[in-house]
Motif scaffolding. Sequence first.
Motif, mmCIF file in Angstrom:
data_model
loop_
_atom_site.group_PDB
_atom_site.id
_atom_site.type_symbol
_atom_site.label_atom_id
_atom_site.label_comp_id
_atom_site.label_asym_id
_atom_site.label_seq_id
_atom_site.Cartn_x
_atom_site.Cartn_y
_atom_site.Cartn_z
ATOM 1 N N TRP B 75 -55.866 -73.870 -21.903
ATOM 2 C CA TRP B 75 -56.297 -75.270 -21.914
ATOM 3 C C TRP B 75 -57.229 -75.531 -20.749
ATOM 4 O O TRP B 75 -57.147 -74.871 -19.723
ATOM 5 N N ARG B 76 -58.071 -76.543 -20.928
ATOM 6 C CA ARG B 76 -58.760 -77.070 -19.748
ATOM 7 C C ARG B 76 -58.445 -78.554 -19.642
ATOM 8 O O ARG B 76 -58.277 -79.243 -20.648
ATOM 9 N N LYS B 77 -58.338 -79.002 -18.409
ATOM 10 C CA LYS B 77 -58.081 -80.417 -18.161
ATOM 11 C C LYS B 77 -59.293 -81.224 -18.570
ATOM 12 O O LYS B 77 -60.433 -80.783 -18.394
ATOM 13 N N ALA B 78 -59.055 -82.414 -19.071
ATOM 14 C CA ALA B 78 -60.176 -83.288 -19.423
ATOM 15 C C ALA B 78 -59.874 -84.686 -18.931
ATOM 16 O O ALA B 78 -58.702 -85.058 -18.750
ATOM 17 N N SER B 79 -60.937 -85.454 -18.726
ATOM 18 C CA SER B 79 -60.726 -86.868 -18.401
ATOM 19 C C SER B 79 -60.382 -87.574 -19.710
ATOM 20 O O SER B 79 -60.629 -87.045 -20.803
ATOM 21 N N TRP B 80 -59.839 -88.772 -19.593
ATOM 22 C CA TRP B 80 -59.532 -89.515 -20.812
ATOM 23 C C TRP B 80 -60.793 -89.773 -21.614
ATOM 24 O O TRP B 80 -60.804 -89.679 -22.826
ATOM 25 N N GLU B 81 -61.870 -90.101 -20.901
ATOM 26 C CA GLU B 81 -63.103 -90.425 -21.616
ATOM 27 C C GLU B 81 -63.592 -89.221 -22.428
ATOM 28 O O GLU B 81 -63.926 -89.344 -23.602
ATOM 29 N N GLU B 82 -63.540 -88.060 -21.773
ATOM 30 C CA GLU B 82 -64.004 -86.866 -22.476
ATOM 31 C C GLU B 82 -63.106 -86.536 -23.669
ATOM 32 O O GLU B 82 -63.586 -86.231 -24.769
ATOM 33 N N ALA B 83 -61.794 -86.618 -23.448
ATOM 34 C CA ALA B 83 -60.851 -86.269 -24.514
ATOM 35 C C ALA B 83 -60.974 -87.228 -25.695
ATOM 36 O O ALA B 83 -60.960 -86.811 -26.858
ATOM 37 N N ILE B 84 -61.102 -88.505 -25.390
ATOM 38 C CA ILE B 84 -61.226 -89.509 -26.464
ATOM 39 C C ILE B 84 -62.539 -89.285 -27.219
ATOM 40 O O ILE B 84 -62.567 -89.329 -28.453
ATOM 41 N N ASP B 85 -63.618 -89.035 -26.487
ATOM 42 C CA ASP B 85 -64.911 -88.760 -27.137
ATOM 43 C C ASP B 85 -64.815 -87.533 -28.038
ATOM 44 O O ASP B 85 -65.306 -87.527 -29.160
ATOM 45 N N TYR B 86 -64.154 -86.513 -27.506
ATOM 46 C CA TYR B 86 -64.004 -85.256 -28.250
ATOM 47 C C TYR B 86 -63.318 -85.509 -29.592
ATOM 48 O O TYR B 86 -63.787 -85.084 -30.650
ATOM 49 N N VAL B 87 -62.209 -86.248 -29.517
ATOM 50 C CA VAL B 87 -61.436 -86.534 -30.742
ATOM 51 C C VAL B 87 -62.247 -87.435 -31.672
ATOM 52 O O VAL B 87 -62.366 -87.164 -32.886
ATOM 53 N N ALA B 88 -62.813 -88.507 -31.108
ATOM 54 C CA ALA B 88 -63.526 -89.483 -31.949
ATOM 55 C C ALA B 88 -64.741 -88.843 -32.631
ATOM 56 O O ALA B 88 -64.983 -89.078 -33.818
ATOM 57 N N ASP B 89 -65.479 -88.018 -31.894
ATOM 58 C CA ASP B 89 -66.656 -87.360 -32.493
ATOM 59 C C ASP B 89 -66.262 -86.521 -33.698
ATOM 60 O O ASP B 89 -66.906 -86.546 -34.744
#
Lengths: 171, 694
Positions: B75-89
């Motif tokens: 795993w790599r750590k992600a910020s909430w913004e990055e993780a949410i963007d990743y999922v939403a995209d």
Amino acid sequence: MSKYYLFQDTRTCIGCHACEIQCKSNKNLPRGAKPCQIIQVGPKMINGLPKMSFIFMPCYHCEDPWCVSTCPTGAMQKRSSDGIVFVDKELCVGCKTCISACPWGAPQWNPETGKVEKCDYCKDRLDAGLKPACVTLCTTGCLTFGLAEDMTQTRRVRHAEASASFENSSF
Amino acid sequence: MDKEVFSLCFMCSVRCPIKVKVKDGHVDWIEGNPHVAGIDGSLCPRGSAGISMLYDDQRVQSPLIRVGERGSGNWRKASWEEAIDYVADRLKDIKDKTGAHSIALCERAQLATHVSKAFLKALGSPNYFSHDALCKGSVNTACRSLFGYTDAEVGIHYGETKHIVLYGRNIFESLAVKEVKTLMAALEKGARLTYIDPRVTVTASKAHRYWMIRPGTDLALNYALIHVILKERLYDAGFVSKWVHGVNELRDFVEHYTPEWAEKETGIPAGEIIALAREISKDRPSVIFHYGYRGASHQNEIYMRRSILMLNALMGSVEAKGGIFFKKGPGEAGGKAARKLVSQEFPKIDMPRFDKAGTKDFPLPDPNHGVAQVFPYAVLNEDPYPIKALIAYRMDPLMSIADTAQTKKALDKLDLIVTIDINYSDIAWYSDVILPESTYLERTDCIQQMNGLKPQMFLRKKAVEPRYDTLEGAIILKRIGEKLGIGHYFPYETMEDLVNWQLEGTGFTQTDFEKKGFVAYGSDQIFWDRENLPFKTPSKKIEFKSSLLENAGFESFPEYQPVKAPEDNDRFRLVVGRSAIHTHVSTQNVPYLNELESENKLWINTKKAGQLGIKNNALVEVASSCGKGRIKAFVTDFIHPEAVFMLHGFGHEAGRAKRSFNKGLSDALIQENVYDKIGGSPAYHDTFVSVKPL
């Protein structure tokens, strides 16, 4: 003997071990040390029914505690005001003499601090007017804490109710 | 900075009311809410381990994005913004390419369920499914077939019962505090307890009558009980003639199901069956035939659950003190329920559900919960259409749906797996993204509407700030929603906003919860008038002869099919259950709970073990048609020789949950994914396994 008695109503105890966790959580203890423990005995068939016993084992706070008399540093003590047997962690050197001495396995080893832990009836809570953690939180309420002279009442009342047989009475 | 906060536990799904003491920003003490009758300060073992869970550093500490193979644990750590963007995209991509219906969300239903349901509705997908069907889908269907109400609308009045019959409902181990305390009080007042289970449990040890029934034959027992009750006219004739539809059909049906017949099937002596029927009818209507908590054992589950409910109706114990009752909502007390996000207007969804629940192919299971065990089949067969993404919200399909290998194969077909959880669950470990939720002690949650004899509302209130980089589930979904252009369905910024929105129009505010942790709509228990019971079936009666079943093409009274015994000496029926220490698959890594119970064992009958050369505590191999594994044997006289038993929830594969990793054996690995095709429950006890010593 401490002036207190911790009564376990074995009929309503379901052996859920909540008391062990409540005790550890309250004292913030690591894996290994269990100042109180439920030991399950059985099941065993008794008169055609499976029965289990859940034996609650805290410290019995003896009148003349082996652990106190054998402790070389004076860490294990009996509180003069009420007879509670407790360990002063500052003085405990982790020699385990009390563990050897206690016939009931009450003193417990804390592998993180290298010292002994034991049931002290949550004396800090008692001093604040509260009951021990295990008694306060017990799932079924099967644990009761109080003065030894009052604690026989539950059993007496129960026995009286069980043996009073109105239906078959000739009186 | 000390404070006391009333809240709701969440170490299991019962959600007992609690009081939390906070000292210097740390949770110092948790106790059962002393203001709630039946709780009175008590806390069960799991609830007592709440602090141990909160301060455990082996839970998920930040959003994580997978970098290696699925399940490799890289795993790599992600910020909430990055993780949410990743999922939403990715969700947007999938929605654009294959349609919103190719996105599914599974969940262990909870207080924010209206948020996840609203999320999918706004997205345009019908594919919400919960853990409910896995637990009790057929109990739900059985209740609707008889009363027109779901099982969630039925309650049990333990406190005043005079006799309770439990069919494997191991109430003193698979426990909820209030149930245990009220039942225990009734037993102290002289109530009788009859317990039926192929295995001796703590509950068996408290019973006045215990039957080690041949596994799988409870339905035969019930038909014989009904036979005796009807033949000897032990039933509540007034209640039955007024409220039961189809008692004559039932009488004809059970005519040949005599106690002598049932003795051969169940192993319970005919005389004892007759004795129970006679004894319990003396205490009617204050008697309970418990219809089950988990009701997911056999492929004929719905008929088993119906037979239990029919016994209650025959005893007149429906809407009776000490019997079963219908839960009353705020409306019954002149109040209004809290609002839910699902009450908004959503675009119409034309696609059928993946499980076809509620359609002519699978008409009876409740589409509000869906049928989780169909998910792997739907994905693998692309029937009715391809599914591309799964959001798993505190539910673990890998460990709770039978046949893990098959479920994994289905997950491998998905383009995206996202888990929202506090733990490294096995599904989190197998996901592409983990979005960590704040624990129940670190978050305010949605309103708990508690329907019952006295309708109330409870509130889970944040006690301490989150320890790690975690968020509330309702905020996580809102943020993903915003990126997908459906943000306007989530009219809140914080959980406090959401709770205020929910309370609008109820006449209550958050402040009202501060005094005792709950608000009540009235002070008296509400029982309906037994002369005017509002059953919601077409006949307005309790339908023994069920229009729900018959209109869907099923029989109300199908012939009993004899239960087959294991064919070979080394074969057994696998039976599973719970202990007081753990909640399903979610608590095995909690330090204090793990210390008490770190692995499961396979219960096996002493004689059988002797024949097979299996020694107590020695490793054995358990194998079914779909999986095998190793587990230690527990050799005992206290299990029926046809059954072996293991606790559910062990054998975790998530490496970062170090205490539970690879400890014991997962039942789902061995269980075949077979189910009740009418009622909707899985048949977790219909797998035969072979056991051999290693």
